[in-house]
Design a protein around this motif. Structure first.
Motif, PDB file in Angstrom:
ATOM      1  N   GLU A 205      -5.536  -0.659   4.262  1.00 27.86           N
ATOM      2  CA  GLU A 205      -5.947  -0.088   5.551  1.00 27.86           C
ATOM      3  C   GLU A 205      -5.912  -1.163   6.643  1.00 27.86           C
ATOM      4  O   GLU A 205      -5.481  -0.912   7.775  1.00 27.86           O
ATOM      5  N   VAL A 206      -6.348  -2.362   6.295  1.00 31.66           N
ATOM      6  CA  VAL A 206      -6.351  -3.467   7.262  1.00 31.66           C
ATOM      7  C   VAL A 206      -4.920  -3.841   7.652  1.00 31.66           C
ATOM      8  O   VAL A 206      -4.601  -4.046   8.833  1.00 31.66           O
TER       9      VAL A 206
ATOM     10  N   LYS B 177     -11.812 -10.867  14.035  1.00 30.98           N
ATOM     11  CA  LYS B 177     -13.233 -11.206  13.958  1.00 30.98           C
ATOM     12  C   LYS B 177     -14.097 -10.111  13.316  1.00 30.98           C
ATOM     13  O   LYS B 177     -15.150 -10.421  12.755  1.00 30.98           O
ATOM     14  N   ARG B 178     -13.642  -8.878  13.437  1.00 30.34           N
ATOM     15  CA  ARG B 178     -14.466  -7.781  12.933  1.00 30.34           C
ATOM     16  C   ARG B 178     -13.898  -7.169  11.640  1.00 30.34           C
ATOM     17  O   ARG B 178     -14.539  -7.161  10.599  1.00 30.34           O
ATOM     18  N   ILE B 179     -12.678  -6.696  11.718  1.00 32.71           N
ATOM     19  CA  ILE B 179     -12.122  -5.888  10.625  1.00 32.71           C
ATOM     20  C   ILE B 179     -11.763  -6.723   9.401  1.00 32.71           C
ATOM     21  O   ILE B 179     -12.032  -6.328   8.265  1.00 32.71           O
TER      22      ILE B 179
ATOM     23  N   PHE C 165       2.384  -3.880  16.579  1.00 35.48           N
ATOM     24  CA  PHE C 165       3.811  -3.839  16.906  1.00 35.48           C
ATOM     25  C   PHE C 165       4.275  -2.425  17.230  1.00 35.48           C
ATOM     26  O   PHE C 165       5.180  -2.235  18.043  1.00 35.48           O
ATOM     27  N   SER C 166       3.649  -1.441  16.582  1.00 38.39           N
ATOM     28  CA  SER C 166       4.038  -0.056  16.841  1.00 38.39           C
ATOM     29  C   SER C 166       2.864   0.864  16.566  1.00 38.39           C
ATOM     30  O   SER C 166       2.375   0.947  15.435  1.00 38.39           O
ATOM     31  N   LEU C 167       2.377   1.543  17.592  1.00 39.13           N
ATOM     32  CA  LEU C 167       1.252   2.447  17.411  1.00 39.13           C
ATOM     33  C   LEU C 167       1.584   3.603  16.480  1.00 39.13           C
ATOM     34  O   LEU C 167       0.703   4.192  15.858  1.00 39.13           O
ATOM     35  N   GLY C 168       2.860   3.900  16.366  1.00 37.15           N
ATOM     36  CA  GLY C 168       3.271   4.967  15.454  1.00 37.15           C
ATOM     37  C   GLY C 168       2.919   4.661  14.021  1.00 37.15           C
ATOM     38  O   GLY C 168       2.689   5.565  13.205  1.00 37.15           O
ATOM     39  N   ASP C 169       2.823   3.374  13.671  1.00 36.46           N
ATOM     40  CA  ASP C 169       2.497   2.986  12.295  1.00 36.46           C
ATOM     41  C   ASP C 169       1.068   3.317  11.920  1.00 36.46           C
ATOM     42  O   ASP C 169       0.714   3.370  10.741  1.00 36.46           O
ATOM     43  N   VAL C 170       0.212   3.518  12.920  1.00 30.98           N
ATOM     44  CA  VAL C 170      -1.177   3.890  12.626  1.00 30.98           C
ATOM     45  C   VAL C 170      -1.464   5.330  13.028  1.00 30.98           C
ATOM     46  O   VAL C 170      -2.605   5.744  13.185  1.00 30.98           O
TER      47      VAL C 170
ATOM     48  N   PHE D 195     -16.071  -0.385   9.400  1.00 28.67           N
ATOM     49  CA  PHE D 195     -14.611  -0.254   9.468  1.00 28.67           C
ATOM     50  C   PHE D 195     -14.205   0.920  10.349  1.00 28.67           C
ATOM     51  O   PHE D 195     -13.287   0.814  11.174  1.00 28.67           O
ATOM     52  N   LEU D 196     -14.891   2.064  10.191  1.00 31.43           N
ATOM     53  CA  LEU D 196     -14.551   3.235  10.999  1.00 31.43           C
ATOM     54  C   LEU D 196     -14.793   2.962  12.487  1.00 31.43           C
ATOM     55  O   LEU D 196     -13.988   3.350  13.345  1.00 31.43           O
ATOM     56  N   VAL D 197     -15.916   2.301  12.796  1.00 33.77           N
ATOM     57  CA  VAL D 197     -16.228   1.977  14.189  1.00 33.77           C
ATOM     58  C   VAL D 197     -15.229   0.964  14.743  1.00 33.77           C
ATOM     59  O   VAL D 197     -14.667   1.141  15.833  1.00 33.77           O
ATOM     60  N   SER D 198     -14.996  -0.108  13.997  1.00 36.38           N
ATOM     61  CA  SER D 198     -14.094  -1.162  14.465  1.00 36.38           C
ATOM     62  C   SER D 198     -12.654  -0.667  14.545  1.00 36.38           C
ATOM     63  O   SER D 198     -11.885  -1.102  15.419  1.00 36.38           O
ATOM     64  N   ARG D 199     -12.300   0.221  13.680  1.00 40.00           N
ATOM     65  CA  ARG D 199     -10.942   0.788  13.723  1.00 40.00           C
ATOM     66  C   ARG D 199     -10.734   1.555  15.031  1.00 40.00           C
ATOM     67  O   ARG D 199      -9.697   1.408  15.693  1.00 40.00           O
ATOM     68  N   GLN D 200     -11.735   2.374  15.403  1.00 43.06           N
ATOM     69  CA  GLN D 200     -11.625   3.115  16.655  1.00 43.06           C
ATOM     70  C   GLN D 200     -11.610   2.158  17.848  1.00 43.06           C
ATOM     71  O   GLN D 200     -10.852   2.358  18.809  1.00 43.06           O
ATOM     72  N   TYR D 201     -12.440   1.129  17.781  1.00 39.86           N
ATOM     73  CA  TYR D 201     -12.476   0.080  18.817  1.00 39.86           C
ATOM     74  C   TYR D 201     -11.086  -0.535  18.971  1.00 39.86           C
ATOM     75  O   TYR D 201     -10.539  -0.655  20.079  1.00 39.86           O
ATOM     76  N   PHE D 202     -10.486  -0.916  17.862  1.00 32.85           N
ATOM     77  CA  PHE D 202      -9.155  -1.538  17.829  1.00 32.85           C
ATOM     78  C   PHE D 202      -8.095  -0.611  18.418  1.00 32.85           C
ATOM     79  O   PHE D 202      -7.284  -1.022  19.271  1.00 32.85           O
ATOM     80  N   LEU D 203      -8.087   0.642  17.995  1.00 29.78           N
ATOM     81  CA  LEU D 203      -7.053   1.576  18.448  1.00 29.78           C
ATOM     82  C   LEU D 203      -7.176   1.881  19.934  1.00 29.78           C
ATOM     83  O   LEU D 203      -6.160   2.016  20.644  1.00 29.78           O
TER      84      LEU D 203
END
Length: 525
Positions: free
Chosen positions: A123-124, A112-114, A132-137, A87-95
């Motif tokens: 968290e998902v 496919k991953r998270i 929709f908004s990067l501010g939300d994360v 999750f930590l790796v895929s989260r960074q990949y996603f962001l």
């Protein structure tokens, strides 16, 4: 690299390879990077395993697919650990995909991953909002240069490292944890440990009996009849005592630990059975048998207020932490429990059919619980703020109640010659039991004491004082000196090696640590 099966230590149970890795990690964590690198070079052992180095390289280089594949190859990981790391790796990949404007790839990573990982769904969902908004994360809408990404990767990889198990990684601050565990274990197994001082790791820790009060250092004999109650002030600078001679006495504790008479309180017409210090130690309550409750000014020794009237049948009293509210219990079922302010105004009362006679009462130091003994065998624990209660029923008659300084535990003395300890919040299904003393006919009072309240002391009908370590049901010390029943004991909350005991022999004994022979000889010379 040296043989990883080489064992060291007197018993040959420590793997040299693991020990050196832990030493290297400790040096790095303390900031001794050159020393750590030197030890790695000299020993041929790296504190980072080859698998970990590869994973770190893939993560910091942004090779997310390679990083994910590597995590699946690590057989030492549990499914839960692997999902947390993925999750930590895929989260960074996603962001980073979002940060570079590659929304389609980010959506693919999310689907496919998270989404397949067994992690907190909140968290998902939060990541999905990032589409929709990067501010939300927690990301701003700019500053996506490579340096910013690299800095964030370094920070997040430390989080990844925490969920990867050994031997792939060495758990954070492992050597400190091992040493702390040993020291804590030695303190826990030391039955006489009675100090808040730091413990040295240069040698194994073990205290002697000279750490607790075992020897009479002073006898106070100002009372003219049986002494029924003693209690030290919260600051440890005073001791209050009460007697069947109808008086209470305030004693001052001097710098040399000697006690001198400060005030004699003489307004009661009947024996004084109970005293209670206000939390700020400026006031003292005294309860007379079948008589009024009196409030005294500690500095002047004068009576400030009288509560109730003759025949009120006060059994005990206690203070709330603000020193402005007090409660008293009555042995008259019609009176129940009353809460007053210091001017005698009734704030609240607990009366009625469900409130039989009260034999003892206490308020936890944090003010959250009002604890009372009613019907002689029941312990009523009332959460004052939530107005919820719990009742513990004892099989035998309860003669007294005491609460620990941390508000977590209570002890009750029983006429079955046992003391039971319960936790206030109700986690214990059965009480811890302490035995060895004698109690059958009279009211005998016990108390917590020592550093961190790890001891219990009690009087006894056989004229002795008993001391237990809370972890052991049999007494660790039995103190002789009184000639008649010891009714009450009190452990000084600030001077952890001072204990007071009150007896029917009309005296109060102050107990201190045993003086070693060499010190005794020097003192006599």
């Amino acid at each position: 690299m040296e043989n990883s099966t080489t064992m060291i230590g007197p018993k040959g149970v420590i793997k040299r390879h693991e020990f050196v890795r832990i030493l290297i990690q400790c040096l790095y964590s303390l900031g001794y990077d050159k020393s750590a690198a030197c030890l790695e070079s000299e020993s041929g052992i790296s504190y980072k395993s080859s698998e970990f180095k590869l994973l770190e390289s893939l993560f910091l280089g942004g090779d997310w697919e390679g990083c994910i594949d590597k995590l699946y190859e690590l057989k030492e990981m549990t499914d839960e650990q692997r999902d947390a790391a993925l999750f930590l790796v895929s989260r960074q990949y996603f962001l980073e995909c979002l940060g570079r404007g590659n929304d389609s790839l980010a959506l693919s990573v999310l689907r496919k991953r998270i989404s397949k990982l067994q992690v907190d769904r909140k968290e998902v969902h939060m990541l999905a909002f990032g589409l929709f908004s990067l501010g939300d994360v927690g990301w701003s809408d700019n500053n996506y240069d490579s340096d910013a990404f690299q800095e964030l990767r370094s920070y997040l990889f430390n989080e990844v490292e925490k969920v990867i198990p050994p031997p792939i990684t060495v758990p954070d601050r492992r050597l400190e944890h091992l040493v702390e565990k040993v020291v804590s274990s030695q303190i826990s197994s030391c039955i006489y440990h009675n100090s808040l001082d730091q413990v040295s790791i240069y040698k194994d820790h073990r205290c002697g009996r000279d750490q607790i009060p075992t020897e009479t250092v002073q006898i106070l004999s100002a009372h003219k009849n049986e002494v029924w109650f003693v209690q030290f002030a919260n600051n440890g600078n005073y001791l209050a005592s009460s007697s069947s001679d109808c008086t209470a006495i305030i004693w001052k504790v001097l710098e040399d630990s000697k006690l001198v008479l400060e005030h004699t309180l003489k307004s009661h017409q009947n024996p004084v059975s109970f005293v209670a210090w206000s939390p700020d130690d400026t006031m003292l309550l005294t309860c007379g048998n079948s008589e009024v409750l009196r409030l005294w000014d500690v500095e002047t020794g004068t009576c400030k207020h009288t509560f109730g009237d003759n025949g009120f049948l006060v059994s005990s009293c206690a203070w709330f932490p603000d020193s402005t509210r007090l409660v008293c219990g009555s042995s008259d079922p019609k009176k129940g429990i009353c809460m007053w302010d210091c001017e005698g105004n009734e704030i609240k009362a607990w009366r009625g059919i469900r409130m039989p006679k009260i034999s003892d009462i206490a308020v936890t130091p944090n003010g959250e619980y009002l604890i009372s003994i009613f019907s002689d065998r029941d312990i009523r624990i009332l959460n004052v703020g939530m107005n919820t209660e719990r009742v513990i029923s004892e099989e035998h008659l309860i003669t007294s109640l005491s609460v620990s300084g941390d508000s977590k535990y209570l002890i009750v003395s029983l006429n079955s010659q046992e003391i039971h300890m319960w936790d206030v919040e109700g986690n214990l299904k059965e009480p811890l039991t302490y035995k060895g003393h004698r109690q059958h006919k009279y009211v005998i009072r016990s108390c917590f004491g020592g550093a961190n309240g790890m001891f219990i002391a009690s009087g006894s009908e056989n004229s002795q004082v008993y001391i237990w370590n809370r972890r052991i049901s049999d007494p660790i010390e039995v103190l002789s000196g009184h000639s008649m029943t010891v009714n009450c004991v009190s452990w000084n909350p600030k001077r952890h090696q001072m204990l007071a005991s009150a007896s029917d022999d009309q005296t109060i004994r102050i107990w201190g640590p045993t003086v070693r022979e060499e010190k005794r000889c020097n003192k006599e010379l």
